[in-house]
Design a protein around this motif. Structure first.
Motif, PDB file in Angstrom:
ATOM      1  N   GLU A 123       0.606  -1.730   0.143  1.00 22.11           N
ATOM      2  CA  GLU A 123       0.363   0.018   0.207  1.00 22.11           C
ATOM      3  C   GLU A 123       0.696   0.909   0.239  1.00 22.11           C
ATOM      4  N   SER A 124       2.377   1.105   0.803  1.00 20.48           N
ATOM      5  CA  SER A 124       2.989   2.042   0.876  1.00 20.48           C
ATOM      6  C   SER A 124       4.113   2.164  -0.549  1.00 20.48           C
ATOM      7  N   VAL A 125       3.695   1.041  -1.312  1.00 20.35           N
ATOM      8  CA  VAL A 125       5.096   1.728  -2.524  1.00 20.35           C
ATOM      9  C   VAL A 125       5.661   2.757  -2.779  1.00 20.35           C
ATOM     10  N   GLY A 126       4.568   3.813  -3.053  1.00 21.01           N
ATOM     11  CA  GLY A 126       5.060   4.877  -3.918  1.00 21.01           C
ATOM     12  C   GLY A 126       6.170   5.549  -2.491  1.00 21.01           C
ATOM     13  N   SER A 127       5.966   5.971  -1.263  1.00 21.03           N
ATOM     14  CA  SER A 127       6.968   6.372  -0.292  1.00 21.03           C
ATOM     15  C   SER A 127       7.702   5.441  -0.071  1.00 21.03           C
ATOM     16  N   LEU A 128       7.832   3.929   0.071  1.00 25.04           N
ATOM     17  CA  LEU A 128       9.116   3.682   0.207  1.00 25.04           C
ATOM     18  C   LEU A 128      10.296   3.877  -0.686  1.00 25.04           C
ATOM     19  N   GLU A 129       9.489   3.346  -1.753  1.00 23.06           N
ATOM     20  CA  GLU A 129      10.696   3.440  -3.806  1.00 23.06           C
ATOM     21  C   GLU A 129      11.207   4.880  -3.210  1.00 23.06           C
ATOM     22  N   LYS A 130      10.324   5.996  -2.514  1.00 18.04           N
ATOM     23  CA  LYS A 130      11.200   7.470  -3.063  1.00 18.04           C
ATOM     24  C   LYS A 130      12.096   7.832  -1.557  1.00 18.04           C
ATOM     25  N   GLU A 131      11.398   6.361  -0.415  1.00 19.29           N
ATOM     26  CA  GLU A 131      12.313   7.072   0.853  1.00 19.29           C
ATOM     27  C   GLU A 131      14.030   6.005   1.127  1.00 19.29           C
TER      28      GLU A 131
END
Lengths: 370, 274
Positions: free
Chosen positions: A23-31
């Motif tokens: 679900e939080s794949v977008g922020s994971l990738e960035k961080e």
């Protein structure tokens, strides 16, 4: 904040926290990619604050660990590592270096040219083969009523012919209005308005009627033939026919060709009539030529063969449209994209072939003074 | 082992994952479901059984929110999807994975692109990340890396089922719906698929609802089963359902094709002391 670098005098810690999941794949990738890693130190990985770690989250942990390795920063888990990370590491990774692929080397230009040529030769051979099979089936069908499939032909006459009448009539009417209007504008300069009648009647009967009808029918029925047979091909329905010993050319191709051979000339007659009507209406409204005068002038302008010169082309165009549509439909293999590509190709090619044939007709008519 | 899990669950009563109450589905004059109730607990594999035309697929489509029932409530993780607006329903739809009977892979895309699709739709990621995450799931379902670049038409039936499972798993769902996952597979491939399912359920703590006709698969994998008979559902663990007196259920589980499997499975569970 999913990942944090905490550094104190004694030790370095990377704290993972929150939901490490798809679900939080977008922020994971960035961080994960944004975190700056100092090289050649030792860090503790702390996952105690992680609420949820699924396979996607674990993949990002492994990605982060790969980055640590690259910076030659050593790491160890504080406490037990999350079980999904272990699972990913031991069950789903083969060779980290080979993840993602860049191994598809393009064909060399010469090789491509060779393949293209071979493909062209092959498709020409297939087209000839198809034509030959239509001929063979036609010969067989001529001998028996059953092989001719009257019911199926009737359906195609209805669908390709009767249902196309409104659109064909409308377009023929509008185009001849346009031709007459432009003609009237030009001819007015010489005071020759009455020749609008010649212009409209000759062009509609010889060329425009049959040509417009063919182009509309190629768009309507050529595409539907290709799509219909293409979907049957995808559902293995065509193979089922073959397995039953039924020739697909006989049940799918021939009825469509014969149906269109019947329907297109009839549509052409309607287009001719509507075209003449359009010209007559415009001549009356714009040039003040009454209908009876229009009729008299038209009879003078036309030779006995004009009407037939147009109509005789219709069955030929019909064969081209139906054959290309069914041929491309039978070529559909494997995927929905193929279906779209070949349907498009069927329409483009049949319009092209119709125009090419029309050009040949024009030359032949000129030579034999028809 | 399946029996083991079931017994464990009975004693601890895990939370409900899917709960259907008073479901009514009608097509014109024909009533398919009448006051149907169904419960699926977290962490179990639930087999959905019924004769042709009893509305297994209709039930599944109702639960997936693809069809609104005439009445009744359908709760997924405690929230009623029949009362939801579009945005809420979309969120629920992203929380479970589905495979369809014939795979429903997009024929114009490669396996890898098929698997990536839900993720790519969900958020913007670099293509290298997408490919790598897809490869993870492709490996998870036991496909070879080389399958990633193939098109669905180049795959065998078993590979299509696996690829479609990989696509269902890409967003790491907790809940999985499978429509006849082993139909059309040879017994060896079907058994391998059962193994895969048990392995995934164990390692990812998935809850699985599957429509199936494959008796071997039912006895091997399902913790509980629900049988649709007379427009309602009779559900329970396998030994419970086997005791039912309904003629269709007797015919189904005691028919010539079921006997050997049932005896083998039940005797092994007795001997292992369950």
């Amino acid at each position: 904040m999913l990942i944090e670098w905490l550094s104190t005098a004694e030790e370095q810690t990377v704290r993972l926290s929150g939901a490490w999941c798809a679900e939080s794949v977008g922020s994971l990738e960035k961080e994960v990619d944004a975190l700056v890693i100092p090289s050649a130190v030792h860090v503790w990985l702390d996952a105690s604050q992680v609420t949820n770690m699924d396979l996607t989250g674990a993949w990002f942990v492994r990605r982060f660990q790969a980055r640590l390795d690259q910076c030659s920063t050593s790491y160890s888990w504080r406490g037990t590592p999350p079980p999904t990370v272990e699972f990913v590491q031991h069950s789903l990774e083969r060779d980290i270096g080979s993840d993602g692929n860049g191994h598809r080397d393009g064909l060399r230009a010469r090789e491509q040219l060779g393949r293209l040529t071979l493909n062209q030769v092959e498709s020409l051979r297939e087209a000839l083969d198809f034509t030959g099979r239509i001929g063979a089936v036609l010969r067989r069908a001529a001998g028996s009523w059953r092989a001719l499939r009257a019911a199926s032909i009737t359906r195609h006459v209805y669908e390709a012919g009767l249902l196309a009448i409104p659109i064909v009539a409308l377009i023929a009417f509008l185009i001849s209005v346009i031709v007459a209007y432009i003609g009237a504008q030009e001819l007015k300069q010489f005071g020759g308005e009455v020749f609008v009648v010649d212009l409209v009647s000759v062009s509609v009967l010889r060329e425009l009627g049959v040509l417009l009808t063919s182009i509309i029918v190629a768009g309507r029925s050529g595409s539907s033939y290709a799509a219909e047979i293409g979907v049957m091909q995808l559902n293995e329905e065509v193979d089922a026919l073959r397995a039953m010993g039924v020739d697909p050319v006989e049940v799918l191709v021939l009825p469509r060709i014969l149906g269109l051979v019947l329907a297109l000339p009839l549509l052409t007659v309607i287009a001719d009539a509507m075209g003449i009507a359009g010209g007559a209406v415009l001549s009356w409204l714009v040039l003040g030529i009454p209908f009876n005068q229009f009729a008299v002038r038209m009879q003078e302008a036309l030779s006995p063969t004009t009407f037939w010169a147009g109509l005789i082309k219709a069955p030929i165009f019909a064969i081209l449209i139906a054959a290309v549509g069914t041929y491309r439909g039978l070529q559909v293999r494997d995927s929905s994209r193929e279906l779209g590509r070949l349907t498009t190709q069927a329409v483009v090619e049949s319009i092209f072939l119709v125009l090419l044939a029309d050009a040949i007709f024009a030359v032949v008519y000129w030579e034999i003074d028809f | 082992m399946a029996e083991n899990n079931a017994n464990l669950m009975e004693s601890t009563k895990p939370p409900l994952m899917v709960s259907v109450r008073g479901l009514v589905n009608r097509f014109g004059q024909q009533t398919v479901h009448d006051d149907l109730a169904m419960d699926v607990y977290r962490g179990e594999i639930f087999g959905l059984i019924g004769g042709s035309g009893t509305g297994k697929s209709v039930l599944l489509r109702s639960i997936l929110g693809l069809r609104s029932p005439q009445s009744g409530s359908i709760e997924i993780e405690g929230r009623d999807i029949t009362q939801m607006n579009r945005a809420q329903l979309l969120k629920v739809k992203r929380s479970y994975g589905v495979t369809f009977q014939h795979g429903a892979l997009f024929s114009a895309l490669t396996v890898s692109q098929n698997v990536q699709l839900p993720l790519a739709e969900y958020c913007d990621l670099p293509s290298q990340v997408l490919e790598s995450l897809a490869l993870q799931k492709i490996r998870l379902v036991g496909l070879d890396d080389s399958a990633a670049d193939k098109f669905p038409s180049q795959l065998s039936g078993g590979m299509i089922k696996r690829a479609s499972l990989a696509r269902a798993l890409i967003l790491d769902p907790q809940l999985l719906f499978l429509d006849e996952p082993t139909s059309g597979l040879d017994p060896i491939a079907a058994a391998a698929f059962d193994d895969l399912l048990l392995y995934l359920q164990k390692s990812l703590q998935l809850t699985v609802v599957m429509i199936t006709h494959d008796l071997d698969s039912i006895f091997r994998t399902c913790n509980r089963v629900g049988v649709i008979v007379d427009r309602r559902m009779i559900s329970g663990t396998l030994p419970e359902v086997l005791k039912e007196e309904h003629p269709w259920i007797r015919e189904y589980f005691h028919g010539p094709r079921a006997g050997a499997v049932r005896d083998a499975v039940l005797s092994s569970s007795v001997s292992s002391g369950v």
